[in-house]
Design a protein around this motif. Structure first.
Motif, short mmCIF file in Angstrom:
data_model
loop_
_atom_site.label_atom_id
_atom_site.label_comp_id
_atom_site.label_asym_id
_atom_site.label_seq_id
_atom_site.Cartn_x
_atom_site.Cartn_y
_atom_site.Cartn_z
N SER A 1 0.83 -1.21 0.00
CA SER A 1 0.00 0.00 0.00
C SER A 1 0.86 1.25 0.00
O SER A 1 0.57 2.22 -0.71
CB SER A 1 -0.92 0.01 1.22
OG SER A 1 -1.77 -1.10 1.20
N GLY A 2 1.92 1.24 0.78
CA GLY A 2 2.83 2.39 0.80
C GLY A 2 3.51 2.59 -0.54
O GLY A 2 3.66 3.72 -1.01
N VAL B 1 2.37 1.63 -3.55
CA VAL B 1 1.38 2.12 -4.51
C VAL B 1 1.04 3.57 -4.24
O VAL B 1 0.92 4.38 -5.17
CB VAL B 1 0.12 1.22 -4.49
CG1 VAL B 1 -1.01 1.85 -5.27
CG2 VAL B 1 0.45 -0.15 -5.04
N ALA B 2 0.91 3.94 -2.97
CA ALA B 2 0.63 5.34 -2.63
C ALA B 2 1.77 6.23 -3.09
O ALA B 2 1.55 7.32 -3.62
CB ALA B 2 0.40 5.48 -1.13
N PHE B 3 2.99 5.77 -2.88
CA PHE B 3 4.16 6.54 -3.32
C PHE B 3 4.13 6.77 -4.82
O PHE B 3 4.37 7.88 -5.30
CB PHE B 3 5.42 5.78 -2.91
CG PHE B 3 6.70 6.39 -3.42
CD1 PHE B 3 7.19 7.57 -2.90
CD2 PHE B 3 7.42 5.77 -4.44
CE1 PHE B 3 8.36 8.13 -3.36
CE2 PHE B 3 8.59 6.31 -4.91
CZ PHE B 3 9.06 7.49 -4.37
N THR C 1 1.44 6.51 -6.95
CA THR C 1 0.25 7.15 -7.51
C THR C 1 0.00 8.54 -6.95
O THR C 1 -0.22 9.48 -7.71
CB THR C 1 -1.00 6.28 -7.28
OG1 THR C 1 -1.15 6.03 -5.88
CG2 THR C 1 -0.91 4.99 -8.03
N VAL C 2 0.03 8.68 -5.64
CA VAL C 2 -0.30 9.98 -5.04
C VAL C 2 0.72 11.04 -5.41
O VAL C 2 0.37 12.17 -5.75
CB VAL C 2 -0.43 9.85 -3.50
CG1 VAL C 2 -0.58 11.20 -2.85
CG2 VAL C 2 -1.60 8.94 -3.15
#
Length: 138
Positions: free
Chosen positions: A20-21, A23-25, A27-28
């Motif tokens: 999750s971290g 993917v967040a890195f 995409t966000v």
């Protein structure tokens, strides 16, 4: 049996947290589009996606197993240079997205000396890496 199930649950939870971290890195912060923009390779985004998936799978494989690979020295040097280039481009894209250096320079009172700040960071990274490799990796 209970300890085995608990271990599986902890491994799954850790994998979900790290994934999750990651993917967040990506995409966000928009790291991949920025990296493609900096290198002017927007038409190759599919290759970036494939490289990320293969890199993640290789990372999992290397983390879970203990593979021993043996390559000739020139190939190891080439792999090291490519890894260093990737980290440098990734760091450049991330700092570009977050505008880290102008904010840092303003906060520490070096607004007019951003080049000096960049050189200090680069030389510090080089010296730290050399210190680590020369004295701790044997």
């Amino acid at each position: 049996m209970v300890s085995f199930i608990l271990l599986m649950f902890i491994g799954l939870a850790g994998g979900l947290a790290v994934g999750s971290g990651f993917v967040a890195f990506l995409t966000v912060l928009g790291v991949i589009p920025r990296l493609a923009d900096l290198t002017r390779s927007e038409k190759s985004l599919r290759y970036y996606e494939v490289a990320i998936v293969l890199g993640a799978l290789a990372g999992v494989w290397f983390s879970l197993g203990e593979p021993h690979l043996s390559f000739p020295t020139p190939i190891v040097i080439a792999i090291g240079l490519l890894c260093g280039m990737f980290i440098g481009l990734l760091a450049a894209a991330l700092t570009e997205v977050l505008n880290v250096f102008p904010i840092l320079a303003k906060r520490i009172g070096m607004k007019n000396k951003v080049n000096l700040l960049l050189w200090a960071i680069v030389l510090g990274k080089i010296l730290g890496s050399l210190y680590h490799w020369l004295f701790f990796v044997r």
